[in-house]
Design an enzyme around this catalytic site. Structure first.
Site, PDB file in Angstrom:
ATOM      1  N   SER A 257     -60.030  77.459   2.834  1.00  0.00           N
ATOM      2  CA  SER A 257     -59.342  77.696   4.090  1.00  0.00           C
ATOM      3  C   SER A 257     -57.862  77.402   3.935  1.00  0.00           C
ATOM      4  CB  SER A 257     -59.908  76.769   5.169  1.00  0.00           C
ATOM      5  OG  SER A 257     -59.618  75.438   4.777  1.00  0.00           O
ATOM      6  N   LYS A 258     -57.095  78.014   4.833  1.00  0.00           N
ATOM      7  CA  LYS A 258     -55.644  77.899   4.667  1.00  0.00           C
ATOM      8  C   LYS A 258     -55.123  76.501   5.001  1.00  0.00           C
ATOM      9  CE  LYS A 258     -54.407  80.014   9.065  1.00  0.00           C
ATOM     10  NZ  LYS A 258     -54.401  81.310   9.641  1.00  0.00           N
ATOM     11  N   ARG A 259     -55.939  75.701   5.655  1.00  0.00           N
ATOM     12  CA  ARG A 259     -55.482  74.333   5.912  1.00  0.00           C
ATOM     13  C   ARG A 259     -55.463  73.520   4.619  1.00  0.00           C
ATOM     14  NH1 ARG A 259     -59.524  72.806   8.835  1.00  0.00           N
ATOM     15  NH2 ARG A 259     -60.134  74.916   9.358  1.00  0.00           N
ATOM     16  N   LYS A 260     -56.281  73.929   3.657  1.00  0.00           N
ATOM     17  CA  LYS A 260     -56.373  73.121   2.428  1.00  0.00           C
ATOM     18  C   LYS A 260     -55.850  73.824   1.180  1.00  0.00           C
ATOM     19  CE  LYS A 260     -59.768  70.282   4.439  1.00  0.00           C
ATOM     20  NZ  LYS A 260     -61.122  70.203   4.872  1.00  0.00           N
ATOM     21  N   ASN A 261     -55.680  75.129   1.251  1.00  0.00           N
ATOM     22  CA  ASN A 261     -55.194  75.879   0.093  1.00  0.00           C
ATOM     23  C   ASN A 261     -54.432  77.103   0.585  1.00  0.00           C
ATOM     24  OD1 ASN A 261     -56.174  74.950  -2.631  1.00  0.00           O
ATOM     25  ND2 ASN A 261     -58.121  74.941  -1.520  1.00  0.00           N
TER      26      ASN A 261
END
Ligand code: GLU
Length: 487
Positions: A257-261
């Protein structure tokens, strides 16, 4: 593996909702590698049935991103092909026709439940901690009741009539037999009340009409597949082979997910990851070429492709690994080609400088480069002297007056160097230290900072050669001036 005599046809079917996702690149890479391995066709189909979320900008970005990666499709929305159109929004008439076919054969039924009723039903199911799903109310309507409601223009959807007993199963190349109990499969909506198809109907109809032999997609679709299998059966069509790839995961094992990568392929491109490095990285996430070999080309992947080397468990997306690979790819390129990629890719604002100069500079930094976009940050001082504090000029345990003394003495020595090239410069500095009794570290640090404006830089003498005598002498004077005014 399911033996198949038909020519292999594989598709990537992204939905144009948002940024071009690395997950799309990952699945498409496997589509592509398998299709090419089998000398088959690779089809790109745009699944834009979700009108509220699909955009043409997103579609364009997906096409650009996949082209940049070199995953070129043989048939697709921009180039057409024997099964055009390849954009689902241009095929709505087709889905309607097939939905009607299902209604006629009794494999689907009309549902007149209002969104309010469905919401209340779902809420009640949740409150009772039961699985959510349609309760089948409209399955019981007879032909007359249905006709009455249609005559009264009551809005309706078309739902799949899932058998109430038994089970539905299919073979997955990677996971073996997958089976679901029919009572646990929802009566999926196939056609919405506005006449638009859902993913399930459009996907199955298109895979059949486009003669797709192998459906390769991410693990998250595993539970949709039994609905698709029921649809194939209802239509009387042969099943394609199904392959569900393990999902890319964040470090904590959640779905990437874009929150983590960073998930947008455009981000990787703008940072200056090489497409071949990103492909290699994505390939490694889900597959291995064997013998612990980590660097391999797309061509090698195609040649050696086999499903038994696809990993079953979710690969963790490890950016450090990508950085390492990208650095390796950068260093494996011939310098001229590497420079071309930096300049043509717009990764430097110094692209208008002479090629020979840029090439000379590049040779000094390529060992330390992880991405192409680092070029300017690593080399900015070659083009313009950068600001720095006078304190940076002082060697350890020394003061500014000492730095000024060194720089002054160095000025005379450098003035007398006849050939302004790496070796004579290095020799001159060595002589300077020996004859004057200077410690190397007392001399090299002030000189390095004076010339490169940094304490950590490219190799000093090579850098001086590239900058040239006049520029170096000028920077030396500036440094001397700095010591004097600060001290
Ligand atoms: N449109 C679906 C997606 O965006 C395609 C899934 C499939 O390949 O069936 O992932």
């Amino acid at each position: 593996m399911k033996p198949t005599s038909q020519p292999v046809r594989v598709r990537s079917a992204p939905s144009p909702t948002g940024v071009p996702h690395v997950g799309t690149a990952y699945v498409t890479l496997f589509d592509y590698a398998f299709a090419k391995h089998c000398e088959g066709r690779f089809v790109l189909r745009i699944e834009d049935t979700d009108r509220s979320r699909s955009t043409t900008g997103s579609e364009e970005a997906i096409l650009n991103a996949l082209s940049w990666l070199g995953l070129q499709w043989d048939e697709g929305p921009d180039i057409g092909g024997p099964h055009a159109p390849y954009r689902q929004s241009e095929r709505f008439g087709i889905y309607k026709k097939y939905a009607e076919r299902l209604l006629e054969s009794g494999s689907a039924y009309r549902c007149f439940c209002t969104p309010e009723r469905l919401a209340a039903m779902r809420k009640a199911q949740q409150a009772q901690k039961r699985p959510t799903g349609y309760d089948g109310l409209c399955r019981a309507l007879d032909t007359d009741e249905v006709q009455e409601k249609l005559d009264a223009d009551t809005p309706s959807t078309v739902r799949l009539k899932v058998p109430s007993e038994g089970q539905t199963q299919y073979e997955d190349y990677i996971r073996g037999t997958i089976s679901f109990k029919n009572p646990e499969i929802d009566d999926q909506v196939l056609l919405k009340s506005d006449g638009y198809p859902t993913y399930h109907l459009a996907n199955v109809v298109d895979d059949h009409l486009m003669k797709i032999t192998h459906v390769i997609r991410a693990e998250e679709w595993l539970t949709s597949t039994p609905k698709h299998v029921l649809l194939y059966k209802a239509f009387g069509w042969d099943l394609p082979a199904f392959i569900h790839l393990p999902l890319l995961r964040n470090k904590d094992k959640s779905k990437i997910s874009k929150r983590k990568n960073p998930v947008s392929i455009e981000w990787y491109r703008s940072k200056g990851y090489l497409p071949e490095a990103l492909l290699n990285f994505l390939a490694l996430m889900g597959w291995s070429i064997g013998e612990e070999k980590e660097m391999f080309t797309l061509q090698e992947m195609i040649q050696n492709f086999s499903w038994d080397r696809v990993k079953k468990s979710g690969p963790v997306f490890d950016l450090q690994k990508l950085d390492w690979l990208n650095g390796e790819y950068i260093r494996s390129l011939p310098p001229e080609e590497l420079l071309g990629r930096i300049v043509d890719g717009g990764y430097t604002s110094h692209g208008d400088r002479p090629g020979e100069l840029l090439l000379g500079i590049l040779q000094l930094v390529r060992e330390r480069m992880t991405t192409l976009s680092e070029f300017d940050a690593l080399t900015g001082f070659f083009f313009t002297a950068e600001p720095y504090d006078a304190d940076a000029l002082t060697p350890k345990k020394r003061d500014l007056a000492f730095a000024a003394k060194v720089l002054h003495a160095l000025g005379d020595t450098l003035e007398s160097v006849k050939q302004w090239e790496t070796e004579p410069l290095e020799e001159a500095l060595q002589d300077f230290c020996e004859s004057g009794g200077w410690k190397r570290r007392d001399v090299y640090m002030p000189l390095r900072v004076a010339i490169t404006c940094r304490r950590v830089s490219t190799p000093l003498f090579e850098t001086m050669e590239i900058l040239g005598r006049d520029e170096c002498m000028q920077r030396l004077n500036t440094a001397l001036e700095k010591c004097r005014t600060a001290g």
